[in-house]
Design a protein around this motif. Structure first.
Motif, PDB file in Angstrom:
ATOM      1  N   ASP A  76       0.864  -1.187   0.000  1.00  0.00           N
ATOM      2  CA  ASP A  76       0.000   0.000   0.000  1.00  0.00           C
ATOM      3  C   ASP A  76       0.895   1.230   0.000  1.00  0.00           C
ATOM      4  O   ASP A  76       2.110   1.133  -0.185  1.00  0.00           O
ATOM      5  CB  ASP A  76      -0.969  -0.027   1.195  1.00  0.00           C
ATOM      6  CG  ASP A  76      -0.233   0.019   2.536  1.00  0.00           C
ATOM      7  OD1 ASP A  76       1.020   0.168   2.523  1.00  0.00           O
ATOM      8  OD2 ASP A  76      -0.892  -0.126   3.563  1.00  0.00           O
ATOM      9  N   SER A  77       0.304   2.383   0.232  1.00  0.00           N
ATOM     10  CA  SER A  77       1.088   3.613   0.084  1.00  0.00           C
ATOM     11  C   SER A  77       2.174   3.736   1.162  1.00  0.00           C
ATOM     12  O   SER A  77       3.210   4.337   0.945  1.00  0.00           O
ATOM     13  CB  SER A  77       0.153   4.824   0.154  1.00  0.00           C
ATOM     14  OG  SER A  77      -0.646   4.719   1.319  1.00  0.00           O
ATOM     15  N   ARG A  78       1.934   3.112   2.322  1.00  0.00           N
ATOM     16  CA  ARG A  78       2.921   3.262   3.389  1.00  0.00           C
ATOM     17  C   ARG A  78       4.082   2.287   3.266  1.00  0.00           C
ATOM     18  O   ARG A  78       5.124   2.471   3.885  1.00  0.00           O
ATOM     19  CB  ARG A  78       2.231   3.081   4.756  1.00  0.00           C
ATOM     20  CG  ARG A  78       1.384   4.279   5.143  1.00  0.00           C
ATOM     21  CD  ARG A  78       0.656   4.011   6.425  1.00  0.00           C
ATOM     22  NE  ARG A  78      -0.272   2.879   6.260  1.00  0.00           N
ATOM     23  CZ  ARG A  78      -0.780   2.188   7.264  1.00  0.00           C
ATOM     24  NH1 ARG A  78      -0.428   2.460   8.497  1.00  0.00           N
ATOM     25  NH2 ARG A  78      -1.630   1.213   7.040  1.00  0.00           N
ATOM     26  N   LYS A  79       3.897   1.250   2.485  1.00  0.00           N
ATOM     27  CA  LYS A  79       4.939   0.249   2.280  1.00  0.00           C
ATOM     28  C   LYS A  79       5.494  -0.269   3.607  1.00  0.00           C
ATOM     29  O   LYS A  79       6.694  -0.379   3.799  1.00  0.00           O
ATOM     30  CB  LYS A  79       6.108   0.835   1.439  1.00  0.00           C
ATOM     31  CG  LYS A  79       5.719   1.258   0.039  1.00  0.00           C
ATOM     32  CD  LYS A  79       6.101   0.191  -0.968  1.00  0.00           C
ATOM     33  CE  LYS A  79       5.776   0.582  -2.383  1.00  0.00           C
ATOM     34  NZ  LYS A  79       4.331   0.528  -2.662  1.00  0.00           N
ATOM     35  N   LYS A  80       4.586  -0.524   4.519  1.00  0.00           N
ATOM     36  CA  LYS A  80       5.023  -0.982   5.829  1.00  0.00           C
ATOM     37  C   LYS A  80       5.623  -2.371   5.750  1.00  0.00           C
ATOM     38  O   LYS A  80       5.155  -3.236   5.026  1.00  0.00           O
ATOM     39  CB  LYS A  80       3.824  -0.990   6.817  1.00  0.00           C
ATOM     40  CG  LYS A  80       4.267  -1.257   8.234  1.00  0.00           C
ATOM     41  CD  LYS A  80       3.459  -0.443   9.232  1.00  0.00           C
ATOM     42  CE  LYS A  80       4.220  -0.370  10.542  1.00  0.00           C
ATOM     43  NZ  LYS A  80       3.876  -1.276  11.564  1.00  0.00           N
TER      44      LYS A  80
END
Lengths: 173, 301
Positions: free
Chosen positions: B193-197
């Protein structure tokens, strides 16, 4: 200013060459081989080749190219046959010899003449017919055959003598 | 002896009018002169063959224009087939091999480097057919247990993100919920996702993701339950249990009349539908009715 030669690759120029040369060349080959089918095939093949080589043959060289190429093709597949010659349509009615008496019979004489022409060797026959039927000058015939004018004169002389030997007895003096 | 007999060009020159005046006059006096004249004039009345130049031109044009067309078509065909070969070769080299399991079925896949994928029911895994060694990636749909040979760069593409692997054993379940369990070694999950956690898991650690809610926890089993032929649940909603049942049995549930949010803890077996239904539905107090074709289970309170 040097005027640029027309290109044979232009269809218009090619057509013009074809219309000018096809008939005389075909007749020339016909007088040699005696088969119209063979003559037409030879000449058409050469014209097809000319189209493919259009970039390398100049317009002014095209005529001699075609005659030479046809001649070469003819040499490759010789099958000498008798030529079939016709009389001009209008002729039979007015044969205005001063005294036609010395002809045994005009029709018979003409048949014999054609036979005599066919009995000539190809060398003499082509020269004789190009000169007498196609009304070409010796210079033109020399160009076509690649011979000298003197050679044409010689062949013409041989042809006439041979025909006279064969026909002399049919001509009453 | 006449001139025409001794001079081999004489008659030829007579025809073309090249004789000198003297020669001509002398010749005209001979008795053969008239014969030659008649031969000459009669010969000139002859005609050669009739030649149809336009027909010949047409014939030649047809030959000239049909031949190149054929060649052109051939060239186009050649280019087209070359292109097809190149494209299909490219597609072929870039094609992937996919292993798929049906409902209730499992499959073991051994990869080129010796890694083993145990594919659980109703799942699929695919990898590139060629040059796989340079990019050791597989794409997972469903659930699988991975036993990866030591080496760099093994990745599993899931709907949630990428799982990166060193030599290790782990289980991925990527269905209605996502679950990653590490049984040995270390894996890393990068959520796509956008956070690339990123989550790093070592032995006995798991990550569960259910609609963006991430839970990290530990577990105790040595191998995934499904490899023992059971599904184990701990406080999971009934809807997940029903989804899981559908992975092992070719059934569908009609669950409009019940609350599927209630939580279930327990297990069901993969090899007996009746037992599995009893084990899951009876403790939850759900009535069920199996339709005639054995395909639909109607649930009620």
């Amino acid at each position: 200013m040097i005027k640029k030669e027309p290109s044979i690759c232009e269809e218009e120029n090619y057509n013009q060459l074809f219309r000018n040369l096809y008939e005389p060349v075909t007749k020339y080959i016909y007088y040699k081989c005696g088969s119209l089918q063979q003559a037409e095939d030879i000449v058409q093949n050469v014209f097809i080749k000319l189209w493919k080589l259009c970039a390398t043959v100049t317009f002014s060289k095209a005529k001699s190219y075609i005659y030479t190429a046809c001649n070469n093709l003819f040499l490759n597949e010789v099958a000498h046959q008798k030529v079939v010659l016709k009389h001009q349509q209008s002729v039979l009615e007015h044969t205005d010899y001063e005294s036609p008496d010395f002809l045994i019979e005009v029709d018979e004489f003409r048949v014999q003449l054609k036979n005599a022409i066919n009995s000539l060797s190809v060398k003499e026959r082509e020269v004789f017919l190009l000169s007498r039927i196609e009304k070409k000058t010796y210079k033109e015939i020399a160009e076509i055959t690649g011979l000298t004018v003197k050679a044409i004169e010689r062949r013409m002389s041989i042809a006439l003598k041979a025909i006279k030997e064969l026909l002399g007895k049919h001509i009453k003096i | 002896m006449n001139n025409y007999e001794t001079d081999d060009t004489f008659l030829g020159r007579w025809i073309s009018g090249e004789l000198s005046k003297e020669e001509r006059i002398a010749f005209e006096k001979t008795k053969e002169f008239k014969q030659f004249t008649i031969i000459n004039s009669e010969a000139q009345l002859l005609e050669g063959p009739t030649i149809d130049t336009e027909a010949a031109l047409l014939k030649i044009k047809q030959q000239l224009y049909t031949k190149p067309k054929v060649i052109r078509l051939k060239q186009i065909m050649r280019m087209a087939s070359a292109a097809i070969i190149v494209i299909s070769l490219g597609l072929f080299l870039n094609s992937s091999k996919t292993y798929t399991t049906a409902i209730g079925e499992t499959q073991t896949v051994t990869l080129a480097d010796g890694s083993i994928i145990n594919l659980n029911a109703n799942s699929s895994v695919s990898h590139k057919r060629f040059f796989w060694d340079t990019n050791k990636g597989v794409t997972l749909n469903g659930e699988a247990y991975f036993t990866i040979t030591k080496g760099n760069g093994f990745t599993v593409q899931t709907s949630i993100g990428i799982v990166q692997v060193l030599g290790t054993q782990f289980n991925i379940k990527d269905q209605s919920t996502f679950s990653l369990k590490c049984f040995e070694g270390e894996v890393q999950l990068t959520v796509a996702d956008s956070r690339k956690k990123r989550y790093r898991l070592t032995k006995s650690m798991q990550v569960n993701i259910d609609e963006n809610i991430v839970q990290e926890s530990v577990f105790s089993e040595q191998i995934p339950d499904w490899k023992n032929g059971v599904s184990v649940f701990k406080n999971q909603s009934l809807s997940i249990v029903l989804d899981e049942l559908m992975n092992y049995y070719p059934i569908e549930f009609e669950s409009e009349n019940i609350n599927t949010n209630r939580l279930f803890s327990g297990r069901f077996t993969h090899d007996n539908l009746k037992t599995a239904l009893q084990a899951t539905l009876v403790p939850m107090g759900v009535q069920y009715q199996i339709s005639n074709n054995n395909e639909t289970i109607i649930l009620s309170e």
